[in-house]
Design a protein around this motif. Structure first.
Motif, PDB file in Angstrom:
ATOM      1  N   LYS A   2       0.868  -1.227   0.035  1.00 50.48           N
ATOM      2  CA  LYS A   2       0.022  -0.062   0.008  1.00 50.48           C
ATOM      3  C   LYS A   2       0.781   1.448   0.187  1.00 50.48           C
ATOM      4  N   ILE A   3       0.220   2.268  -0.318  1.00 54.79           N
ATOM      5  CA  ILE A   3       0.838   3.577  -0.309  1.00 54.79           C
ATOM      6  C   ILE A   3       0.140   4.553   0.782  1.00 54.79           C
ATOM      7  N   ASN A   4       0.886   5.250   1.610  1.00 54.37           N
ATOM      8  CA  ASN A   4       0.392   5.909   2.738  1.00 54.37           C
ATOM      9  C   ASN A   4      -0.078   7.244   1.988  1.00 54.37           C
ATOM     10  N   PRO A   5      -1.076   7.749   1.947  1.00 56.60           N
ATOM     11  CA  PRO A   5      -1.499   8.877   1.240  1.00 56.60           C
ATOM     12  C   PRO A   5      -1.160  10.013   2.093  1.00 56.60           C
ATOM     13  N   ASP A   6      -0.884  10.076   3.356  1.00 57.38           N
ATOM     14  CA  ASP A   6      -0.437  11.140   4.299  1.00 57.38           C
ATOM     15  C   ASP A   6       0.793  11.378   3.764  1.00 57.38           C
ATOM     16  N   VAL A   7       1.672  10.256   3.346  1.00 55.78           N
ATOM     17  CA  VAL A   7       3.126  10.648   3.023  1.00 55.78           C
ATOM     18  C   VAL A   7       3.491  10.932   1.687  1.00 55.78           C
ATOM     19  N   CYS A   8       2.756  10.288   0.759  1.00 53.16           N
ATOM     20  CA  CYS A   8       2.998  10.375  -0.654  1.00 53.16           C
ATOM     21  C   CYS A   8       3.042  11.735  -1.388  1.00 53.16           C
ATOM     22  N   MET A  20       3.520  -5.504 -12.373  1.00 56.98           N
ATOM     23  CA  MET A  20       2.216  -5.808 -12.662  1.00 56.98           C
ATOM     24  C   MET A  20       1.627  -4.368 -13.330  1.00 56.98           C
ATOM     25  N   HIS A  21       2.217  -3.396 -13.292  1.00 55.92           N
ATOM     26  CA  HIS A  21       1.402  -2.096 -13.712  1.00 55.92           C
ATOM     27  C   HIS A  21       0.260  -1.812 -12.867  1.00 55.92           C
ATOM     28  N   CYS A  22       0.364  -2.096 -11.544  1.00 56.49           N
ATOM     29  CA  CYS A  22      -0.890  -1.853 -10.798  1.00 56.49           C
ATOM     30  C   CYS A  22      -0.529  -0.509  -9.823  1.00 56.49           C
ATOM     31  N   ILE A  23       0.455   0.107  -9.961  1.00 59.43           N
ATOM     32  CA  ILE A  23       0.413   1.394  -9.136  1.00 59.43           C
ATOM     33  C   ILE A  23      -0.264   2.599 -10.076  1.00 59.43           C
ATOM     34  N   VAL A  30      -1.879   8.667  -5.746  1.00 60.71           N
ATOM     35  CA  VAL A  30      -1.208   7.435  -6.407  1.00 60.71           C
ATOM     36  C   VAL A  30      -1.696   6.267  -5.310  1.00 60.71           C
ATOM     37  N   LEU A  31      -2.319   5.378  -6.037  1.00 57.11           N
ATOM     38  CA  LEU A  31      -2.817   4.125  -5.301  1.00 57.11           C
ATOM     39  C   LEU A  31      -2.159   2.805  -5.827  1.00 57.11           C
ATOM     40  N   ILE A  32      -2.261   1.725  -4.892  1.00 55.44           N
ATOM     41  CA  ILE A  32      -2.049   0.497  -5.486  1.00 55.44           C
ATOM     42  C   ILE A  32      -3.296  -0.193  -5.743  1.00 55.44           C
ATOM     43  N   ASP A  33      -3.443  -1.008  -6.855  1.00 56.13           N
ATOM     44  CA  ASP A  33      -4.741  -1.811  -7.046  1.00 56.13           C
ATOM     45  C   ASP A  33      -4.426  -2.918  -6.329  1.00 56.13           C
ATOM     46  N   GLN A  34      -5.399  -3.062  -5.093  1.00 60.32           N
ATOM     47  CA  GLN A  34      -5.017  -4.241  -4.299  1.00 60.32           C
ATOM     48  C   GLN A  34      -5.555  -5.722  -4.855  1.00 60.32           C
ATOM     49  N   GLY A  35      -6.400  -5.532  -5.981  1.00 64.61           N
ATOM     50  CA  GLY A  35      -6.745  -7.035  -6.695  1.00 64.61           C
ATOM     51  C   GLY A  35      -5.569  -7.206  -7.716  1.00 64.61           C
ATOM     52  N   ASP A  36      -4.919  -6.487  -8.040  1.00 69.17           N
ATOM     53  CA  ASP A  36      -3.855  -6.925  -8.946  1.00 69.17           C
ATOM     54  C   ASP A  36      -2.331  -7.008  -8.530  1.00 69.17           C
ATOM     55  N   CYS A  37      -2.332  -6.307  -7.220  1.00 66.35           N
ATOM     56  CA  CYS A  37      -0.772  -6.473  -6.714  1.00 66.35           C
ATOM     57  C   CYS A  37      -0.666  -7.817  -6.297  1.00 66.35           C
ATOM     58  N   VAL A  38       0.499  -8.335  -6.496  1.00 67.52           N
ATOM     59  CA  VAL A  38       1.040  -9.622  -6.509  1.00 67.52           C
ATOM     60  C   VAL A  38       1.972  -9.655  -5.006  1.00 67.52           C
TER      61      VAL A  38
END
Ligand code: SF4
Ligand code: SF4
Length: 239
Positions: A2-8, A20-23, A30-38
Protein backbone atom coordinates in the motif's frame (compact mmCIF):
# COMPACT_ATOMS: atom_id res chain seq x y z
CA UNK A 1 1.46 -3.40 -0.71
CA UNK A 2 0.00 0.00 0.00
CA UNK A 3 0.92 3.69 -0.24
CA UNK A 4 0.40 5.96 2.72
CA UNK A 5 -1.60 8.90 1.27
CA UNK A 6 -0.50 11.16 4.11
CA UNK A 7 3.14 10.71 3.14
CA UNK A 8 3.06 10.27 -0.67
CA UNK A 9 4.05 13.40 -2.63
CA UNK A 10 2.78 12.01 -5.98
CA UNK A 11 6.20 12.15 -7.61
CA UNK A 12 5.20 9.07 -9.70
CA UNK A 13 8.72 7.61 -9.45
CA UNK A 14 7.40 4.22 -8.30
CA UNK A 15 4.97 3.64 -11.17
CA UNK A 16 7.46 2.21 -13.67
CA UNK A 17 8.94 -0.13 -11.08
CA UNK A 18 5.82 -2.23 -10.72
CA UNK A 19 6.00 -5.38 -12.92
CA UNK A 20 2.22 -5.72 -12.69
CA UNK A 21 1.46 -2.11 -13.70
CA UNK A 22 -0.83 -1.80 -10.70
CA UNK A 23 0.49 1.44 -9.17
CA UNK A 24 -2.01 3.97 -10.47
CA UNK A 25 -2.16 7.75 -10.65
CA UNK A 26 -5.74 8.66 -9.77
CA UNK A 27 -7.74 11.74 -8.80
CA UNK A 28 -7.42 10.53 -5.21
CA UNK A 29 -3.63 10.30 -5.46
CA UNK A 30 -1.23 7.45 -6.25
CA UNK A 31 -2.79 4.11 -5.30
CA UNK A 32 -1.97 0.43 -5.55
CA UNK A 33 -4.73 -1.73 -7.04
CA UNK A 34 -5.11 -4.35 -4.34
CA UNK A 35 -6.72 -6.85 -6.68
CA UNK A 36 -3.79 -6.88 -9.09
CA UNK A 37 -0.89 -6.35 -6.67
CA UNK A 38 0.89 -9.70 -6.30
CA UNK A 39 2.99 -8.54 -3.31
CA UNK A 40 6.23 -9.08 -5.22
CA UNK A 41 7.89 -6.30 -3.14
CA UNK A 42 9.77 -4.79 -6.11
CA UNK A 43 8.41 -1.33 -5.28
CA UNK A 44 9.51 -1.68 -1.65
CA UNK A 45 12.89 -3.36 -2.18
CA UNK A 46 13.84 -0.87 -4.91
CA UNK A 47 13.72 1.91 -2.29
CA UNK A 48 12.56 4.20 -5.08
CA UNK A 49 10.15 6.17 -2.90
CA UNK A 50 11.92 9.32 -1.65
CA UNK A 51 9.58 9.67 1.33
CA UNK A 52 9.07 5.97 2.26
CA UNK A 53 5.36 6.11 1.60
CA UNK A 54 5.24 2.50 0.31
CA UNK A 55 4.65 -0.08 3.02
CA UNK A 56 3.50 -3.66 3.51
CA UNK A 57 0.26 -3.68 5.55
CA UNK A 58 -0.57 -6.47 7.99
CA UNK A 59 -3.24 -7.87 5.67
CA UNK A 60 -0.56 -8.72 3.07
CA UNK A 61 0.76 -11.32 5.50
CA UNK A 62 -2.59 -12.83 6.41
CA UNK A 63 -3.92 -16.11 4.95
CA UNK A 64 -4.95 -16.51 2.13
CA UNK A 65 -3.49 -13.29 0.67
CA UNK A 66 -0.06 -14.24 2.07
CA UNK A 67 0.26 -16.75 -0.79
CA UNK A 68 0.87 -13.76 -3.10
CA UNK A 69 4.04 -12.81 -1.26
CA UNK A 70 5.19 -16.41 -0.92
CA UNK A 71 4.88 -17.07 -4.66
CA UNK A 72 5.82 -13.65 -6.05
CA UNK A 73 8.67 -12.31 -3.94
CA UNK A 74 12.02 -14.07 -4.65
CA UNK A 75 13.20 -13.18 -1.17
CA UNK A 76 10.22 -14.81 0.56
CA UNK A 77 10.46 -18.37 1.82
CA UNK A 78 7.50 -20.70 1.43
CA UNK A 79 6.60 -21.64 5.04
CA UNK A 80 5.79 -25.27 4.27
CA UNK A 81 8.06 -26.21 1.38
CA UNK A 82 10.99 -24.06 2.52
CA UNK A 83 11.59 -23.16 -1.11
CA UNK A 84 12.75 -19.74 -2.26
CA UNK A 85 12.46 -17.90 -5.56
CA UNK A 86 8.71 -17.61 -6.26
CA UNK A 87 8.30 -21.20 -5.17
CA UNK A 88 10.32 -22.34 -8.16
CA UNK A 89 13.52 -23.39 -6.38
CA UNK A 90 12.11 -26.83 -5.72
CA UNK A 91 11.52 -27.37 -9.44
CA UNK A 92 14.96 -26.13 -10.40
CA UNK A 93 16.91 -28.70 -8.41
CA UNK A 94 15.74 -31.82 -10.21
CA UNK A 95 19.30 -32.76 -11.17
CA UNK A 96 20.21 -32.91 -7.49
CA UNK A 97 17.07 -34.52 -6.10
CA UNK A 98 16.98 -37.11 -8.88
CA UNK A 99 13.24 -37.57 -8.48
CA UNK A 100 12.64 -38.50 -12.12
CA UNK A 101 13.81 -41.99 -12.98
CA UNK A 102 14.39 -43.63 -16.34
CA UNK A 103 11.06 -44.62 -17.88
CA UNK A 104 9.18 -41.57 -16.61
CA UNK A 105 9.00 -37.89 -17.37
CA UNK A 106 8.46 -34.80 -15.30
CA UNK A 107 6.56 -31.86 -16.70
CA UNK A 108 6.54 -28.29 -15.42
CA UNK A 109 3.80 -25.81 -16.18
CA UNK A 110 4.89 -22.29 -15.29
CA UNK A 111 1.84 -20.05 -15.11
CA UNK A 112 2.18 -16.28 -15.32
CA UNK A 113 4.86 -13.74 -16.06
CA UNK A 114 5.45 -10.10 -15.11
CA UNK A 115 2.53 -7.94 -16.29
CA UNK A 116 0.15 -10.88 -16.73
CA UNK A 117 0.64 -12.82 -13.49
CA UNK A 118 -1.95 -15.52 -12.92
CA UNK A 119 -5.04 -16.10 -10.79
CA UNK A 120 -4.82 -19.45 -9.04
CA UNK A 121 -8.15 -20.43 -10.56
CA UNK A 122 -6.28 -20.75 -13.87
CA UNK A 123 -3.88 -23.21 -12.23
CA UNK A 124 -6.84 -25.17 -10.87
CA UNK A 125 -8.17 -25.75 -14.39
CA UNK A 126 -5.01 -27.73 -15.11
CA UNK A 127 -4.70 -29.49 -11.73
CA UNK A 128 -8.25 -30.81 -12.22
CA UNK A 129 -7.45 -32.07 -15.70
CA UNK A 130 -4.18 -33.63 -14.52
CA UNK A 131 -6.01 -35.52 -11.77
CA UNK A 132 -8.91 -36.51 -14.04
CA UNK A 133 -6.45 -38.22 -16.38
CA UNK A 134 -4.54 -39.92 -13.57
CA UNK A 135 -1.24 -38.06 -13.83
CA UNK A 136 0.60 -37.38 -10.58
CA UNK A 137 1.01 -33.92 -9.02
CA UNK A 138 4.26 -34.00 -7.07
CA UNK A 139 3.84 -33.63 -3.32
CA UNK A 140 7.10 -31.66 -3.08
CA UNK A 141 5.60 -29.01 -5.35
CA UNK A 142 4.03 -25.92 -3.67
CA UNK A 143 0.84 -26.25 -5.77
CA UNK A 144 0.10 -29.57 -4.01
CA UNK A 145 -0.37 -27.72 -0.72
CA UNK A 146 -2.98 -25.40 -2.28
CA UNK A 147 -5.30 -28.27 -3.15
CA UNK A 148 -8.42 -28.98 -1.11
CA UNK A 149 -8.86 -32.39 -2.69
CA UNK A 150 -5.68 -34.13 -3.86
CA UNK A 151 -7.70 -36.73 -5.81
CA UNK A 152 -9.71 -34.32 -7.95
CA UNK A 153 -7.24 -31.41 -8.10
CA UNK A 154 -9.77 -28.96 -6.62
CA UNK A 155 -8.10 -25.95 -5.11
CA UNK A 156 -9.02 -24.54 -1.70
CA UNK A 157 -11.72 -22.03 -2.59
CA UNK A 158 -10.14 -19.18 -0.66
CA UNK A 159 -7.06 -19.40 -2.91
CA UNK A 160 -8.85 -19.40 -6.28
CA UNK A 161 -9.04 -15.64 -6.71
CA UNK A 162 -5.57 -14.96 -5.34
CA UNK A 163 -3.10 -13.63 -7.88
CA UNK A 164 0.62 -14.37 -8.08
CA UNK A 165 3.43 -13.31 -10.40
CA UNK A 166 4.09 -16.89 -11.43
CA UNK A 167 3.77 -20.39 -10.06
CA UNK A 168 4.99 -23.79 -11.23
CA UNK A 169 2.90 -26.96 -11.27
CA UNK A 170 5.04 -30.08 -11.48
CA UNK A 171 3.70 -33.48 -12.56
CA UNK A 172 5.14 -36.95 -13.23
CA UNK A 173 3.96 -39.72 -15.54
CA UNK A 174 5.17 -42.90 -17.24
CA UNK A 175 7.11 -42.20 -20.45
CA UNK A 176 4.61 -44.13 -22.58
CA UNK A 177 1.87 -41.67 -21.56
CA UNK A 178 3.58 -38.64 -23.11
CA UNK A 179 1.25 -38.44 -26.12
CA UNK A 180 -1.72 -38.67 -23.75
CA UNK A 181 -0.47 -35.60 -21.87
CA UNK A 182 0.04 -33.73 -25.14
CA UNK A 183 -3.46 -34.59 -26.35
CA UNK A 184 -5.40 -34.00 -23.12
CA UNK A 185 -3.58 -31.22 -21.24
CA UNK A 186 -1.92 -29.07 -23.91
CA UNK A 187 -5.16 -27.95 -25.64
CA UNK A 188 -6.46 -26.61 -22.32
CA UNK A 189 -3.51 -24.23 -22.01
CA UNK A 190 -4.72 -22.15 -24.98
CA UNK A 191 -7.92 -21.19 -23.14
CA UNK A 192 -6.29 -19.97 -19.93
CA UNK A 193 -6.34 -16.31 -19.00
CA UNK A 194 -2.59 -16.21 -18.52
CA UNK A 195 0.58 -17.36 -20.25
CA UNK A 196 2.11 -20.79 -19.60
CA UNK A 197 5.59 -22.16 -20.29
CA UNK A 198 5.88 -25.94 -20.42
CA UNK A 199 9.05 -27.82 -19.56
CA UNK A 200 9.66 -31.53 -19.87
CA UNK A 201 12.18 -33.09 -17.49
CA UNK A 202 13.97 -36.18 -18.74
CA UNK A 203 17.21 -38.10 -18.43
CA UNK A 204 19.64 -38.84 -21.21
CA UNK A 205 19.38 -42.39 -22.50
CA UNK A 206 22.32 -44.76 -21.91
CA UNK A 207 23.35 -43.96 -25.50
CA UNK A 208 23.56 -40.30 -24.52
CA UNK A 209 20.66 -39.07 -26.64
CA UNK A 210 17.18 -37.71 -25.96
CA UNK A 211 14.69 -39.64 -28.11
CA UNK A 212 11.85 -37.67 -26.51
CA UNK A 213 12.73 -34.74 -28.77
CA UNK A 214 11.76 -36.68 -31.91
CA UNK A 215 8.72 -38.05 -30.11
CA UNK A 216 7.46 -34.55 -29.31
CA UNK A 217 8.26 -33.19 -32.75
CA UNK A 218 6.25 -36.05 -34.28
CA UNK A 219 3.31 -34.73 -32.29
CA UNK A 220 3.84 -31.20 -33.65
CA UNK A 221 5.20 -29.89 -30.36
CA UNK A 222 7.92 -27.26 -30.80
CA UNK A 223 10.95 -28.27 -28.73
CA UNK A 224 13.76 -26.08 -27.47
CA UNK A 225 16.36 -28.22 -25.65
CA UNK A 226 17.68 -26.59 -22.53
CA UNK A 227 20.14 -27.93 -19.98
CA UNK A 228 21.16 -26.79 -16.52
CA UNK A 229 23.83 -28.41 -14.42
CA UNK A 230 24.45 -27.60 -10.77
CA UNK A 231 28.19 -28.26 -11.00
CA UNK A 232 29.53 -29.67 -7.78
CA UNK A 233 26.46 -28.81 -5.76
CA UNK A 234 25.31 -32.35 -5.22
CA UNK A 235 24.54 -35.74 -6.66
CA UNK A 236 21.17 -37.36 -7.31
CA UNK A 237 19.87 -39.12 -4.24
CA UNK A 238 18.13 -41.62 -6.54
CA UNK A 239 19.95 -43.17 -9.49
S1 SF4 B 1 4.32 -5.28 -4.50
FE1 SF4 B 1 4.83 -5.69 -6.66
S2 SF4 B 1 2.85 -5.85 -7.68
FE2 SF4 B 1 2.48 -4.83 -5.70
S3 SF4 B 1 2.60 -2.66 -6.14
FE3 SF4 B 1 4.64 -3.28 -5.48
S4 SF4 B 1 5.74 -3.76 -7.37
FE4 SF4 B 1 3.54 -3.72 -7.86
S1 SF4 C 1 7.50 7.08 -5.15
FE1 SF4 C 1 6.55 7.42 -3.15
S2 SF4 C 1 5.99 9.57 -3.14
FE2 SF4 C 1 6.38 9.02 -5.27
S3 SF4 C 1 4.35 8.47 -6.07
FE3 SF4 C 1 5.33 6.57 -5.37
S4 SF4 C 1 4.61 6.34 -3.27
FE4 SF4 C 1 4.20 8.44 -3.84
Amino acid sequence: MKINPDVCISCLECIDFCPMHCILETDEGVLIDQGDCVECSVCLHSEICPVEAIYRPEESLVYPRAIRLQMSDPSAEHPVFKAWGRGTEEAKTNDVTGKFSHGEYGMLFEFGRPVTGTRLTEVEKITRAVCAHGFEILKENPVFGLLEDKESGLMKKEYRNEKVLSIILEIRFEAERLSEVVKTIFPLLDDLETVVSVGLVTRFSERGDLPVIQELQAQKVAVRPNAKINVGLGRPLIS
